[in-house]
Scaffold this motif. Structure first.
Motif, PDB file in Angstrom:
ATOM      1  N   THR A   1       7.400  16.999  -3.339  1.00  0.00           N
ATOM      2  CA  THR A   1       8.355  16.176  -2.407  1.00  0.00           C
ATOM      3  C   THR A   1       8.582  16.624  -1.351  1.00  0.00           C
ATOM      4  N   ASN A   2       7.505  16.925  -0.419  1.00  0.00           N
ATOM      5  CA  ASN A   2       7.284  16.694   0.972  1.00  0.00           C
ATOM      6  C   ASN A   2       6.800  15.640   1.230  1.00  0.00           C
ATOM      7  N   PHE A   3       5.332  14.869   0.212  1.00  0.00           N
ATOM      8  CA  PHE A   3       4.708  14.217   0.786  1.00  0.00           C
ATOM      9  C   PHE A   3       5.872  13.074  -0.117  1.00  0.00           C
ATOM     10  N   SER A   4       6.488  13.007  -1.070  1.00  0.00           N
ATOM     11  CA  SER A   4       6.894  11.598  -1.176  1.00  0.00           C
ATOM     12  C   SER A   4       8.381  11.086  -0.240  1.00  0.00           C
ATOM     13  N   PHE A   5       8.487  11.954   0.768  1.00  0.00           N
ATOM     14  CA  PHE A   5       9.247  11.707   1.897  1.00  0.00           C
ATOM     15  C   PHE A   5       9.034  10.962   2.759  1.00  0.00           C
ATOM     16  N   LEU A   6       7.707  11.583   2.893  1.00  0.00           N
ATOM     17  CA  LEU A   6       6.853  11.027   4.292  1.00  0.00           C
ATOM     18  C   LEU A   6       6.736   9.613   3.790  1.00  0.00           C
ATOM     19  N   ALA A   7       6.261   9.646   2.612  1.00  0.00           N
ATOM     20  CA  ALA A   7       5.604   7.874   2.631  1.00  0.00           C
ATOM     21  C   ALA A   7       7.651   6.762   1.929  1.00  0.00           C
ATOM     22  N   ILE A   8       8.009   7.823   1.673  1.00  0.00           N
ATOM     23  CA  ILE A   8       9.265   6.616   1.478  1.00  0.00           C
ATOM     24  C   ILE A   8       9.554   6.615   3.152  1.00  0.00           C
ATOM     25  N   SER A   9      10.152   7.383   4.189  1.00  0.00           N
ATOM     26  CA  SER A   9      10.505   7.609   5.201  1.00  0.00           C
ATOM     27  C   SER A   9       9.061   6.312   6.061  1.00  0.00           C
ATOM     28  N   CYS A  10       7.747   6.727   6.122  1.00  0.00           N
ATOM     29  CA  CYS A  10       7.241   5.267   6.571  1.00  0.00           C
ATOM     30  C   CYS A  10       7.461   3.909   5.615  1.00  0.00           C
ATOM     31  N   PHE A  11       7.351   4.140   4.476  1.00  0.00           N
ATOM     32  CA  PHE A  11       8.498   2.393   4.083  1.00  0.00           C
ATOM     33  C   PHE A  11       9.209   2.083   5.013  1.00  0.00           C
ATOM     34  N   LEU A  12      10.245   2.927   4.943  1.00  0.00           N
ATOM     35  CA  LEU A  12      11.530   2.549   5.862  1.00  0.00           C
ATOM     36  C   LEU A  12      11.126   1.429   7.263  1.00  0.00           C
ATOM     37  N   ALA A  13      10.246   2.870   8.236  1.00  0.00           N
ATOM     38  CA  ALA A  13      10.036   2.340   9.079  1.00  0.00           C
ATOM     39  C   ALA A  13       9.525   0.675   9.613  1.00  0.00           C
ATOM     40  N   ILE A  14       8.418   0.904   8.094  1.00  0.00           N
ATOM     41  CA  ILE A  14       7.272  -0.430   8.062  1.00  0.00           C
ATOM     42  C   ILE A  14       8.654  -1.763   7.771  1.00  0.00           C
ATOM     43  N   PHE A  15       9.364  -1.646   7.020  1.00  0.00           N
ATOM     44  CA  PHE A  15      10.413  -2.261   6.151  1.00  0.00           C
ATOM     45  C   PHE A  15      12.243  -2.117   7.320  1.00  0.00           C
TER      46      PHE A  15
ATOM     47  N   ILE B   1       0.322  -0.864   0.128  1.00  0.00           N
ATOM     48  CA  ILE B   1      -0.154  -0.100   0.090  1.00  0.00           C
ATOM     49  C   ILE B   1       0.826   1.324   0.035  1.00  0.00           C
ATOM     50  N   ASN B   2       1.816   0.947   0.521  1.00  0.00           N
ATOM     51  CA  ASN B   2       2.729   2.681   1.014  1.00  0.00           C
ATOM     52  C   ASN B   2       3.381   2.831   0.148  1.00  0.00           C
ATOM     53  N   ALA B   3       3.374   1.214  -0.897  1.00  0.00           N
ATOM     54  CA  ALA B   3       4.608   1.803  -1.428  1.00  0.00           C
ATOM     55  C   ALA B   3       3.790   2.166  -3.529  1.00  0.00           C
ATOM     56  N   ALA B   4       2.525   1.696  -3.199  1.00  0.00           N
ATOM     57  CA  ALA B   4       1.857   2.453  -3.931  1.00  0.00           C
ATOM     58  C   ALA B   4       0.749   3.709  -4.170  1.00  0.00           C
ATOM     59  N   ILE B   5       0.963   4.233  -2.808  1.00  0.00           N
ATOM     60  CA  ILE B   5       0.891   5.320  -2.732  1.00  0.00           C
ATOM     61  C   ILE B   5       2.347   6.509  -3.862  1.00  0.00           C
ATOM     62  N   LEU B   6       3.314   6.504  -3.181  1.00  0.00           N
ATOM     63  CA  LEU B   6       4.785   6.750  -3.559  1.00  0.00           C
ATOM     64  C   LEU B   6       4.550   6.651  -5.241  1.00  0.00           C
ATOM     65  N   PHE B   7       4.822   5.492  -5.650  1.00  0.00           N
ATOM     66  CA  PHE B   7       4.499   5.405  -7.125  1.00  0.00           C
ATOM     67  C   PHE B   7       3.189   6.524  -7.878  1.00  0.00           C
ATOM     68  N   LEU B   8       1.563   6.735  -6.837  1.00  0.00           N
ATOM     69  CA  LEU B   8       0.460   7.329  -7.011  1.00  0.00           C
ATOM     70  C   LEU B   8       1.525   9.148  -7.435  1.00  0.00           C
ATOM     71  N   VAL B   9       2.051   9.247  -6.259  1.00  0.00           N
ATOM     72  CA  VAL B   9       2.677  10.397  -5.648  1.00  0.00           C
ATOM     73  C   VAL B   9       3.515  11.139  -6.696  1.00  0.00           C
ATOM     74  N   LEU B  10       4.265  10.151  -6.536  1.00  0.00           N
ATOM     75  CA  LEU B  10       5.588  10.566  -8.279  1.00  0.00           C
ATOM     76  C   LEU B  10       4.923  10.660  -9.548  1.00  0.00           C
ATOM     77  N   PHE B  11       4.501   9.567  -9.826  1.00  0.00           N
ATOM     78  CA  PHE B  11       3.094  10.099 -11.337  1.00  0.00           C
ATOM     79  C   PHE B  11       2.386  11.313 -11.145  1.00  0.00           C
ATOM     80  N   ILE B  12       1.646  11.633 -10.752  1.00  0.00           N
ATOM     81  CA  ILE B  12       1.145  12.693 -10.586  1.00  0.00           C
ATOM     82  C   ILE B  12       1.932  14.364 -10.620  1.00  0.00           C
TER      83      ILE B  12
END
Length: 164
Positions: free
Chosen positions: A54-68, A19-30
């Motif tokens: 950029t802020n939203f993508s860094f937020l999603a990346i940091s949440c992804f890293l926390a889960i990972f 789900i987090n990767a899908a959100i990140l992909f959606l933000v980068l695509f937009i």
């Protein structure tokens, strides 16, 4: 973004990573459509949800890293530090200045962590306090890396080391 910690409480690690990767992909695509191809996004609210990208993508990346990288309890705390603490601290800094930013970050992060202690994922409150302190120090030092990434990684590593 608060649905990420709430979803991770109920869903599996793999599901939340997807789900987090899908959100990140959606933000980068937009962002790609808006800035590279210079297209207008319709309906308009879609382009405004993820601003600034950029802020939203860094937020999603940091949440992804926390889960990972971290266990469930530490990942939930780290995501709350990132989402609530950093967001409230940025708003406080814009309105009241640097000193209030650190106090707001510490208060909101600690409040979010202690809120988790009422759930079945209980761990020692000292760990949450020191993880919050580590995040506050990282916000104060201002590493040359994005605030979301640095706060998430450092506070998660501190809490992981304290639990062992």
């Amino acid at each position: 973004m608060l649905f990420l910690p709430a979803g991770y409480y109920f869903l599996s690690r793999e599901g939340m990573l997807f789900i987090n990767a899908a959100i990140l992909f959606l933000v980068l695509f937009i962002a790609y459509l808006k800035y590279y191809l210079e297209r207008k996004i319709s309906p308009r609210f879609l382009s405004r949800i993820f601003e600034p990208e950029t802020n939203f993508s860094f937020l999603a990346i940091s949440c992804f890293l926390a889960i990972f990288f971290f266990g469930k309890t530490i990942a939930l705390n780290t995501m709350l530090f990132i989402i609530l603490g950093n967001t409230f601290a940025e708003a406080a800094r814009a309105r009241y200045g640097k000193a209030t930013e650190l106090i707001t970050f510490a208060y909101s992060s600690l409040a979010a962590s202690l809120f988790l202690l009422f759930f079945p994922l209980v761990f020692d409150w000292h760990v949450a306090l020191l993880g919050c302190f580590a995040g506050t120090v990282v916000r104060w030092v201002k590493f040359p890396v994005n605030q979301d990434l640095s706060v998430g990684v450092v506070s998660g590593v501190v809490m992981t080391l304290l639990l062992q």
